[in-house]
Design a protein around this motif. Structure first.
Motif, PDB file in Angstrom:
ATOM      1  N   PRO A  31       0.854  -1.239   0.084  1.00  0.00           N
ATOM      2  CA  PRO A  31      -0.013   0.082  -0.027  1.00  0.00           C
ATOM      3  C   PRO A  31       1.007   1.062  -0.101  1.00  0.00           C
ATOM      4  O   PRO A  31       1.918   1.429   0.602  1.00  0.00           O
ATOM      5  CB  PRO A  31      -0.790  -0.229   1.357  1.00  0.00           C
ATOM      6  N   ILE A  32       0.253   2.234  -0.641  1.00  0.00           N
ATOM      7  CA  ILE A  32       1.102   3.606  -0.743  1.00  0.00           C
ATOM      8  C   ILE A  32       0.033   4.703  -0.462  1.00  0.00           C
ATOM      9  O   ILE A  32      -0.908   4.671  -1.391  1.00  0.00           O
ATOM     10  CB  ILE A  32       1.880   3.865  -1.875  1.00  0.00           C
ATOM     11  N   GLY A  62      -4.455   6.932  -1.415  1.00  0.00           N
ATOM     12  CA  GLY A  62      -3.823   6.324  -2.083  1.00  0.00           C
ATOM     13  C   GLY A  62      -4.164   4.904  -2.745  1.00  0.00           C
ATOM     14  O   GLY A  62      -5.443   4.871  -3.119  1.00  0.00           O
ATOM     15  N   GLY A  63      -3.501   3.909  -2.629  1.00  0.00           N
ATOM     16  CA  GLY A  63      -3.799   2.729  -3.191  1.00  0.00           C
ATOM     17  C   GLY A  63      -2.921   1.579  -2.842  1.00  0.00           C
ATOM     18  O   GLY A  63      -2.147   1.657  -1.798  1.00  0.00           O
ATOM     19  N   TYR A  64      -3.132   0.482  -3.388  1.00  0.00           N
ATOM     20  CA  TYR A  64      -2.437  -0.860  -3.165  1.00  0.00           C
ATOM     21  C   TYR A  64      -2.224  -1.729  -4.360  1.00  0.00           C
ATOM     22  O   TYR A  64      -3.090  -1.545  -5.145  1.00  0.00           O
ATOM     23  CB  TYR A  64      -2.877  -1.608  -1.803  1.00  0.00           C
ATOM     24  N   GLY A 100      -5.864  -1.714  -5.954  1.00  0.00           N
ATOM     25  CA  GLY A 100      -7.012  -0.873  -5.677  1.00  0.00           C
ATOM     26  C   GLY A 100      -6.877   0.383  -5.035  1.00  0.00           C
ATOM     27  O   GLY A 100      -5.790   0.699  -5.113  1.00  0.00           O
ATOM     28  N   LEU A 101      -8.036   1.079  -4.809  1.00  0.00           N
ATOM     29  CA  LEU A 101      -7.841   2.451  -3.989  1.00  0.00           C
ATOM     30  C   LEU A 101      -7.904   2.199  -2.421  1.00  0.00           C
ATOM     31  O   LEU A 101      -8.614   1.341  -2.203  1.00  0.00           O
ATOM     32  CB  LEU A 101      -9.015   3.282  -4.828  1.00  0.00           C
ATOM     33  N   SER A 102      -7.388   3.123  -1.819  1.00  0.00           N
ATOM     34  CA  SER A 102      -7.784   2.920  -0.412  1.00  0.00           C
ATOM     35  C   SER A 102      -7.801   4.406   0.042  1.00  0.00           C
ATOM     36  O   SER A 102      -6.903   5.369  -0.482  1.00  0.00           O
ATOM     37  CB  SER A 102      -6.859   2.053   0.329  1.00  0.00           C
ATOM     38  N   SER A 103      -8.346   4.703   1.336  1.00  0.00           N
ATOM     39  CA  SER A 103      -8.156   5.863   1.933  1.00  0.00           C
ATOM     40  C   SER A 103      -8.426   5.950   3.472  1.00  0.00           C
ATOM     41  O   SER A 103      -9.217   4.926   3.754  1.00  0.00           O
ATOM     42  CB  SER A 103      -9.194   6.871   1.278  1.00  0.00           C
TER      43      SER A 103
END
Length: 359
Positions: free
Chosen positions: A251-252, A281-283, A318-321
């Motif tokens: 993840p970044i 960001g995302g992973y 994918g995307l993450s926050s």
């Protein structure tokens, strides 16, 4: 006239005495400078003590230490600063005595005196003499570096609800139970400040393992026919039907938010402790395992079947926050990669829960 003459002669004698005294003691200017710095020593050490006490109080308010531990730390810090004042003033007094004894030492301020150096202005020792103080110490003393740790690390743990976004269906119509489907993430993350003189933007990166579980409802199972995965009703009376994937990802996130600058004798830090933060960001990574497990009764006996590697997408991304205060965050992630390589209806994993950054 005689009175006036006596007055003039008196002034001349006083000036002559002061001139002779200055000639007798050519180091008087340096001695005066050293005398003047004693009060500065006391002020500086008191300021250091004040900062240390504030830091201890912050740890106490956060629950990191008890009242007894805080009091012990404060007493130790007070003793340290008192000894610092005593030792530093003793050094100054020794230098004054050295200058008074050795009248032949007449070089300008900054000269070597038996291996010691006296310098007015910007100092070079471990104390903060960058505001015009006086340095007294060994000429060959190594100059302490102001240490700035731009990268920190912590353990990441997240847990919450899991489901899938299915093409043409709302989340309420999902074939997966909302209450029974969940995710867990465990990893290690590093955080690096991007700008030199501010901590407004950080990049957070690391390695995590994600477990995503889907609890299938309505007596359905996942079946694979010619590589194509679909949901079908089971002819058996199922007690449990669930599907789990295990992903190894990197993840970044770019993290934004205020921070507090903490300055000490030889280092400074930017702390985001008890601060509001936003990460976007995302992973990306790989699927390392998948399993479909069903439980049912057959002829009165409990049976359990497991099917592994159900044509799951090998590469995940994918995307993450997250939005956090302190070490606790509301965390969401969404797989842009499909759940299966070949599926009758597109479905993508989605998760929502809490994230804990345990530094």
């Amino acid at each position: 006239m005689r009175t006036l003459a006596k007055y003039v002669i008196g002034i001349i004698l006083v000036c002559a005495t002061q001139f002779v005294s200055a000639q007798d003691n050519p180091n008087s200017l340096k001695i005066e400078a050293l005398e003047a710095t004693k009060e500065r020593v006391k002020t500086e050490e008191k300021e250091f003590l004040k900062e240390a006490v504030e830091d201890i109080n912050a740890r106490l308010d956060n629950g990191d230490i008890t009242n007894e531990e805080a009091e012990t730390l404060k007493q130790a810090e007070a003793k340290k600063r008192a000894l610092n004042i005593e030792n530093r003033i003793a050094i100054i007094d020794n230098k004054i005595a050295l200058l008074e004894r050795n009248e032949e030492v007449t070089s300008e301020v900054g000269a070597n005196l038996d291996g010691f150096k006296i310098q007015i202005g910007k100092g070079e020792d471990s104390y903060e003499f960058d505001k015009g103080g006086i340095y007294i110490g060994p000429e060959n003393k190594s100059i302490p570096k102001i240490y700035d740790r731009r990268t920190s690390s912590d353990l990441v743990f997240a847990i919450g609800f899991n489901n899938a976004i299915i093409e043409g269906q709302s989340l309420s119509d999902s074939p997966y139970k909302i209450g029974g489907s969940g995710f867990v993430e465990l990893g290690w993350a590093w955080k690096t400040r991007l700008l030199k003189n501010t901590n407004a933007v950080r990049v957070k990166y690391g390695v995590s393992v994600q477990w995503n579980k889907l609890n299938i409802k309505d007596n359905q199972i996942l079946t694979e026919t010619d590589g194509e995965v679909s949901l079908e009703e089971s002819p058996l009376d199922l007690k449990k039907s669930k599907f789990r994937t295990t992903n190894l990802v990197v993840p970044i996130h770019f993290e934004f938010g205020p921070s507090k600058k903490i300055v000490r004798d030889t280092y400074f830090r930017y702390s985001t402790f008890n601060q509001f933060k936003i990460g976007i960001g995302g992973y990306a990574g790989v699927n390392i395992a998948s399993m479909h497990k069903v439980k049912y009764k057959l002829d009165g006996d409990r049976e359990k079947d497991k099917e592994r590697d159900l044509n799951t997408t090998p590469f995940v991304y994918g995307l993450s926050s997250y939005v956090s205060f302190g070490n606790i965050a509301l965390y969401a992630k969404y797989d842009l990669s499909p759940l299966f390589k070949d599926q009758t209806i597109d479905q993508n994993n989605i998760s929502l829960g809490l994230r804990f950054d345990l530094d």
